[in-house]
Enzyme design. Structure first.
Site, PDB file in Angstrom:
ATOM      1  N   HIS A  23       8.709   6.604   9.693  1.00 40.98           N
ATOM      2  CA  HIS A  23       7.823   6.443   8.552  1.00 40.98           C
ATOM      3  C   HIS A  23       7.027   7.753   8.483  1.00 40.98           C
ATOM      4  O   HIS A  23       5.826   7.784   8.766  1.00 40.98           O
ATOM      5  CB  HIS A  23       6.910   5.226   8.797  1.00 40.98           C
ATOM      6  N   ARG A  38       0.811  -1.226   0.000  1.00 42.35           N
ATOM      7  CA  ARG A  38       0.000   0.000   0.000  1.00 42.35           C
ATOM      8  C   ARG A  38       0.840   1.269   0.000  1.00 42.35           C
ATOM      9  O   ARG A  38       0.491   2.217  -0.700  1.00 42.35           O
ATOM     10  CB  ARG A  38      -1.029  -0.012   1.123  1.00 42.35           C
ATOM     11  N   THR A  39       1.939   1.303   0.735  1.00 44.47           N
ATOM     12  CA  THR A  39       2.746   2.535   0.736  1.00 44.47           C
ATOM     13  C   THR A  39       3.343   2.753  -0.651  1.00 44.47           C
ATOM     14  O   THR A  39       3.356   3.874  -1.169  1.00 44.47           O
ATOM     15  CB  THR A  39       3.867   2.449   1.798  1.00 44.47           C
ATOM     16  N   LYS A  87      23.771  -9.005  -6.017  1.00 42.52           N
ATOM     17  CA  LYS A  87      25.134  -9.115  -6.542  1.00 42.52           C
ATOM     18  C   LYS A  87      26.143  -8.532  -5.567  1.00 42.52           C
ATOM     19  O   LYS A  87      27.309  -8.398  -5.885  1.00 42.52           O
ATOM     20  CB  LYS A  87      25.220  -8.374  -7.883  1.00 42.52           C
ATOM     21  N   ARG A 136      12.197   2.624   0.960  1.00 38.19           N
ATOM     22  CA  ARG A 136      11.892   1.819   2.147  1.00 38.19           C
ATOM     23  C   ARG A 136      12.994   0.776   2.263  1.00 38.19           C
ATOM     24  O   ARG A 136      13.338   0.104   1.285  1.00 38.19           O
ATOM     25  CB  ARG A 136      10.535   1.143   2.042  1.00 38.19           C
TER      26      ARG A 136
END
Lengths: 155, 306
Positions: B131, B53-54, B82, B103
């Protein structure tokens, strides 16, 4: 008077040139000695602890001949022994005396105690805001955690 | 507004005036669409941790302003596998976009991104740390439902120990004249450092174990999910879980204010009954939708368009 003269001799006059770190909390004396890596010194070093102190009860003192401390070393001492004073000695005289003082922010010298902090997972320089100086409290600029006392780990 | 907002890393960087400015701009965004405001700009989404959702909310906000979205993609298949360092990944990504929403599970990753990218960065969640867009949308919801933030009594319910959402919101609300009530089992109390900060700022705050005791006094009930994995003892979890189930019967039994509004960052599990969804108390879906105007405002601000 005789007692005062003795103390002056013990605290200050024993080295010709160099630095005396006085008013260290006694139990922090050897931590400060470690910070300064005195075991590698070639010139005279005096380390004493459990000396009587009206301010601290018991204090430690370290004298190092022919040595000036770097800003990082001073900041590290301020974190471990915030009550300490620095005396700069020149030709047996105290030419400068100041209490160690933390700047508003410090870099590099402390490790963040939070294992999930980016600084413990990527090769980047640690940065902290000093939110209290005595006793010290640091806020990591990255993860924002506040560290006090035993949580403050020097690099 | 004094200093322009160049990145949004932590709610800690905003004082009362700064918060109110963001909320005001969010309101304007909601009232009047700006379909071309960010035309020609590219938002880079760098979600190195699961989020639906974010991530979609950021993408939607950007697209509604006429901008485009470049998704970094599944971290499992990206250059992280990698062994590339995060700083390098961010620097490369910075060449492809004009603003980054990140995020990441490591706390402080967004701050690093802002330092090394040279671009505006919006923190979409860094581990248990911050957040900030969630906090802004929570505040925006409170402002919309009550006409302001000052003078309210807010109850935070559930897992207050591990919830960054609650901790950030409590910190942001300390800039306002609110009474804060923390309702949780003993083992999930709000951390001491959060309470100390409230203390330092002179915020009226109390701790409760019994929701019923404080419910009639609340203007806002902010629920969080109690996470089963936090409990060593399953029986204890079951007891706690059932004691904090909010439903219509509980509200009727306790007698709540008519103006009570119930919020939740979602997803919910058992703590919030579906029988509340159709009541005027429930604002959690509206809260999720409010993420759009808030993120639109923040994107436009960091790109110097507001």
């Amino acid at each position: 008077m005789a007692q005062q003269a003795d103390r002056r001799e013990l605290n200050v006059s024993a080295i010709r040139n160099g630095t005396v770190i006085d008013h260290i909390h006694s139990e922090a004396t050897f931590k400060v000695a470690d910070i300064l890596q005195v075991q590698g010194e070639q010139d005279m070093v005096l380390v004493a602890m459990n000396l009587a102190s009206s301010r601290l009860g018991k204090k430690g003192i370290i004298k190092i001949e022919n040595r000036e401390l770097t800003p990082d070393e001073v900041n590290k001492i301020a974190l471990i022994a915030p009550e300490a004073t620095l005396n700069i000695i020149s030709n047996f005289q105290v030419v400068d005396k100041a209490r160690v003082e933390l700047p508003e922010s410090i870099e590099r010298i402390v490790k963040c105690f939070n294992p999930r902090c980016i600084t413990n997972n990527q090769p980047i320089v640690t940065k902290f805001e000093v939110i209290e100086s005595s006793p010290p409290a640091l806020r990591c600029l990255y993860c924002e955690r506040v560290m006090r006392g035993e949580d403050i780990i020097l690099k | 507004m004094g200093r322009p907002i160049t990145s949004v890393i932590s709610i800690r960087g905003f004082d009362r005036k700064g918060i109110l400015y963001v909320l005001e701009q969010s309101g304007k965004m909601e009232q009047r669409p700006h379909p071309r405001l960010l035309q020609g700009h590219v938002l880079g989404l760098m979600f190195v941790e699961v989020s639906t959702r974010t991530r979609l909310s950021f993408a939607s906000a950007m697209m509604r302003l006429g901008g485009q979205v470049l998704d970094f993609g599944d971290p499992e298949r990206s250059s992280f596998k990698k062994g590339e360092g995060l700083s390098d990944t961010i620097r490369v990504m910075a060449g492809y976009c004009d603003v980054i929403a990140i995020r990441h599970p490591w706390e402080g990753a967004a701050r690093l991104a802002a330092e090394v990218s040279g671009l505006p960065v919006i923190n979409a969640g860094d581990g248990a740390n911050q957040h900030p867009t969630q906090t802004f949308l929570d505040l925006y919801t409170i402002q919309k439902t009550h006409g302001g933030i000052d003078g309210l009594t807010v109850g935070f319910l559930g897992d207050l120990r591990y919830s960054r959402t609650v901790q950030s919101l409590a910190g942001a609300m300390s800039h306002f004249d609110c009474r804060q009530c923390f309702i949780s089992p003993e083992s999930l109390r709000a951390p001491q450092h959060v309470l100390e900060e409230l203390e330092e700022r002179g915020v009226q705050h109390e701790q409760f174990s019994d929701l019923g005791e404080v419910l009639p006094q609340l203007d806002i009930l902010y629920c969080t999910r109690i996470q089963e994995e936090r409990f060593a003892d399953r029986l204890e979890y079951e007891q706690v879980k059932s004691s904090y189930r909010v439903d219509r019967a509980l509200l009727e039994h306790c007698g709540v204010k008519e103006t009570l509004r119930i919020m939740h960052p979602l997803p919910r599990v058992d703590e919030l009954s579906e029988d509340l969804d159709a009541t005027p108390y429930a604002v959690y879906f509206q809260q999720a939708r409010n993420g759009i105007p808030v993120r639109q405002a923040l994107l436009a601000m960091v790109l110097g368009k507001l």
